[in-house]
Design an enzyme around this catalytic site. Structure first.
Site, PDB file in Angstrom:
ATOM      1  N   GLN A  52       6.090  -0.272  -3.814  1.00  0.00           N
ATOM      2  CA  GLN A  52       4.687  -0.677  -3.881  1.00  0.00           C
ATOM      3  C   GLN A  52       3.779   0.401  -4.455  1.00  0.00           C
ATOM      4  O   GLN A  52       2.709   0.103  -4.974  1.00  0.00           O
ATOM      5  CB  GLN A  52       4.205  -1.123  -2.497  1.00  0.00           C
ATOM      6  CG  GLN A  52       4.870  -2.413  -2.055  1.00  0.00           C
ATOM      7  CD  GLN A  52       4.409  -2.880  -0.696  1.00  0.00           C
ATOM      8  OE1 GLN A  52       3.524  -2.279  -0.083  1.00  0.00           O
ATOM      9  NE2 GLN A  52       5.000  -3.940  -0.203  1.00  0.00           N
ATOM     10  N   ASP A  95      -0.883   0.365   9.310  1.00  0.00           N
ATOM     11  CA  ASP A  95      -0.713  -1.029   9.691  1.00  0.00           C
ATOM     12  C   ASP A  95      -0.999  -1.252  11.173  1.00  0.00           C
ATOM     13  O   ASP A  95      -1.305  -2.368  11.584  1.00  0.00           O
ATOM     14  CB  ASP A  95       0.705  -1.499   9.358  1.00  0.00           C
ATOM     15  CG  ASP A  95       0.876  -1.714   7.867  1.00  0.00           C
ATOM     16  OD1 ASP A  95       0.700  -2.853   7.415  1.00  0.00           O
ATOM     17  OD2 ASP A  95       1.152  -0.742   7.150  1.00  0.00           O
TER      18      ASP A  95
END
Length: 347
Positions: A199, A240
């Site tokens: 990513q 997260d």
């Protein structure tokens, strides 16, 4: 000098569908897909067509509102019961990122306060829109606060993708880089490729190029050498989930970067909105770590690169202990010291 920037929107509410930037296709092509069912939304989250904790939460919120809009429930009780089941279903798509559960729970609470089916459907849509609008302002403030920690012309290392395409605008960790660009501060960013699914290579490098921000891509295992030789001023990453004591779950490899930062005496910052802080989870030991399919390790570009039958361990996230974190950057300011106390004060 102030520079006006255009941001690519990853999630667009169309009223009868969700227009979603398909991040699986980047950087090869900029493709939007349309989600019309809860199943579409669940699949988009699981398959990383949308990713980034805030963007996942926004997409899920719209998904729940869209499901309710199309529901044929005949009573408020029936609608609320089915709504909660659908929220649980969407929440099952990604267990680690807390923004997903936060956004869905927020919509369920709003629905529970309504007395008619039309008001439930209308309020859910408005609440999902509000979550996205609030995220734009939140990310701008996180960017401002992160930028305040960077010297002029800073060399900064980041991991994974935490930019505008992972949120609704600006991003979290990358928000500081966008603010620097607006202020005319020409920083240099080193972006790790970031396993799994690269990513950093596919998304962060592409996104920063689009914004004309100076970026150099490195592989994950080059980080120690880069910290030693490239005069890195800071490492900024996203999150997260942040637990009550400040332990932080983020993309796999973050913990290693924190250890390297300590070894090289470089500040290690976490940038995240309050919606990522989970005071109900005591420590990082209590976080469920998602594991992804073996093919992400055994194959590259659809071609097998590892021997048949080899065992694979492929966690998506790791947990960085709070003692390795120099500061946590939020929309309400930069938090340091006793995270157990300081995080509580934010709420």
């Amino acid at each position: 000098m102030t520079v006006k920037q255009d941001f690519i929107k990853p999630v667009i509410w169309e009223g009868e569908s969700i227009k979603l930037l398909n991040q699986q296709k980047l950087p090869g092509s900029v493709e939007y897909i349309f989600l019309t069912t809860a199943e579409d939304v669940w699949d988009a989250i699981v398959e990383l067509k949308v990713r980034g904790a805030p963007a996942i939460g926004i997409t899920a919120a719209y998904g729940l509102a869209l499901w309710a809009k199309n529901s044929e429930a005949e009573t408020t009780e029936e609608l609320l019961q089915s709504l909660k089941k659908t929220a649980d279903y969407l929440n099952s798509a990604r267990p680690t990122a807390v923004n997903l559960a936060w956004a869905l729970h927020r919509l369920v609470r709003v629905a529970e306060q309504q007395s008619t089916i039309p008001s439930i459907k209308g309020k859910l849509e408005l609440e999902a829109i509000a979550i996205q609008r609030e995220d734009e302002e939140t990310c701008r403030l996180i960017g401002e606060n992160g930028y305040s920690l960077l010297p002029e012309g800073a060399n900064v290392l980041t991991h994974c993708n935490t930019g505008a395409i992972a949120t609704s605008k600006y991003g979290t960790a990358l928000g500081a880089f966008y603010i620097a660009k607006e202020r005319g501060n020409e920083i240099h960013v080193y972006a790790t490729e970031t396993r799994p699914v690269l990513q950093g290579a596919r998304l962060t490098a592409w996104e920063l190029q689009q914004a004309d921000i100076d970026v150099t891509l490195i592989t994950d295992n080059m980080a120690a050498h880069v910290l030693k030789t490239k005069n890195i001023d800071a490492i900024i990453v996203g999150a997260d989930r942040i637990t009550a004591n400040g332990d932080t779950a983020n993309k796999i490899g973050t913990y290693g970067l924190a250890l390297l930062a300590k070894a090289h005496d470089i500040p290690f910052y976490i940038a995240a909105p309050l919606s990522t802080i989970d005071l109900d989870t005591a420590t990082g030991e209590d976080i469920v770590i998602e594991e992804r399919k073996a093919e992400e390790v055994t194959h590259l570009g659809g071609q097998r690169i590892a021997p048949e039958g080899v065992q694979v361990f492929n966690p998506s996230f790791d947990v960085t202990p709070n003692e390795l974190i120099t500061a946590i950057i939020t929309e309400k300011g930069v938090i340091r010291g006793d995270y157990q106390q300081e995080l509580q004060k934010l709420f």
